[in-house]
Design a protein around this motif. Sequence first.
Motif, PDB file in Angstrom:
ATOM      1  N   MET A   1       0.824  -1.187   0.000  1.00 56.70           N
ATOM      2  CA  MET A   1       0.000   0.000   0.000  1.00 56.70           C
ATOM      3  C   MET A   1       0.873   1.257   0.000  1.00 56.70           C
ATOM      4  N   ALA A   2       1.902   1.271   0.818  1.00 49.29           N
ATOM      5  CA  ALA A   2       2.764   2.453   0.896  1.00 49.29           C
ATOM      6  C   ALA A   2       3.419   2.729  -0.455  1.00 49.29           C
ATOM      7  N   ALA A   3       3.855   1.687  -1.137  1.00 46.99           N
ATOM      8  CA  ALA A   3       4.488   1.867  -2.443  1.00 46.99           C
ATOM      9  C   ALA A   3       3.499   2.422  -3.462  1.00 46.99           C
ATOM     10  N   LEU A   4       2.268   1.958  -3.432  1.00 47.80           N
ATOM     11  CA  LEU A   4       1.249   2.455  -4.355  1.00 47.80           C
ATOM     12  C   LEU A   4       0.934   3.922  -4.059  1.00 47.80           C
ATOM     13  N   ILE A   5       0.775   4.260  -2.796  1.00 45.86           N
ATOM     14  CA  ILE A   5       0.509   5.652  -2.411  1.00 45.86           C
ATOM     15  C   ILE A   5       1.670   6.543  -2.842  1.00 45.86           C
ATOM     16  N   ASP A   6       2.892   6.072  -2.637  1.00 50.15           N
ATOM     17  CA  ASP A   6       4.067   6.828  -3.045  1.00 50.15           C
ATOM     18  C   ASP A   6       4.094   7.019  -4.558  1.00 50.15           C
ATOM     19  N   ALA A  27     -14.348   5.969   0.142  1.00 51.77           N
ATOM     20  CA  ALA A  27     -14.608   4.834   1.034  1.00 51.77           C
ATOM     21  C   ALA A  27     -15.853   5.077   1.881  1.00 51.77           C
ATOM     22  N   ILE A  28     -15.998   6.272   2.404  1.00 47.50           N
ATOM     23  CA  ILE A  28     -17.172   6.590   3.222  1.00 47.50           C
ATOM     24  C   ILE A  28     -18.435   6.548   2.380  1.00 47.50           C
ATOM     25  N   ALA A  29     -18.394   7.160   1.193  1.00 40.65           N
ATOM     26  CA  ALA A  29     -19.571   7.209   0.324  1.00 40.65           C
ATOM     27  C   ALA A  29     -20.007   5.828  -0.144  1.00 40.65           C
ATOM     28  N   ILE A  35      -9.613   1.505   3.158  1.00 43.13           N
ATOM     29  CA  ILE A  35      -8.957   1.947   1.930  1.00 43.13           C
ATOM     30  C   ILE A  35      -7.965   0.851   1.564  1.00 43.13           C
ATOM     31  N   ASP A  36      -8.182   0.240   0.414  1.00 46.77           N
ATOM     32  CA  ASP A  36      -7.283  -0.824  -0.017  1.00 46.77           C
ATOM     33  C   ASP A  36      -6.769  -0.526  -1.420  1.00 46.77           C
ATOM     34  N   GLU A  37      -5.974  -1.437  -1.950  1.00 46.70           N
ATOM     35  CA  GLU A  37      -5.359  -1.226  -3.257  1.00 46.70           C
ATOM     36  C   GLU A  37      -6.406  -1.054  -4.348  1.00 46.70           C
ATOM     37  N   ALA A  38      -7.445  -1.855  -4.328  1.00 49.56           N
ATOM     38  CA  ALA A  38      -8.491  -1.759  -5.345  1.00 49.56           C
ATOM     39  C   ALA A  38      -9.165  -0.394  -5.310  1.00 49.56           C
ATOM     40  N   LEU A  39      -9.444   0.101  -4.120  1.00 50.14           N
ATOM     41  CA  LEU A  39     -10.068   1.413  -4.001  1.00 50.14           C
ATOM     42  C   LEU A  39      -9.132   2.497  -4.530  1.00 50.14           C
TER      43      LEU A  39
END
Length: 60
Positions: A1-6, A27-29, A35-39
Amino acid sequence: MAALIDTLSEGLVGEVYDLLELALSVAIASDAPRIDEALLRSLAWTPPSDRKRLARAATP
């Protein structure tokens, strides 16, 4: 996840904030439990370098 966010934020702190703020609102809506990779991959997100390139192309 950190790598994707980066990758999506291109390592810019303000972009990380904006990305996670957008992910949280989606995510809330959608009643997503997390919050995951797909989202993150489903977000309508344009990386900052692409936004700069598009802005330069639009400038006469």
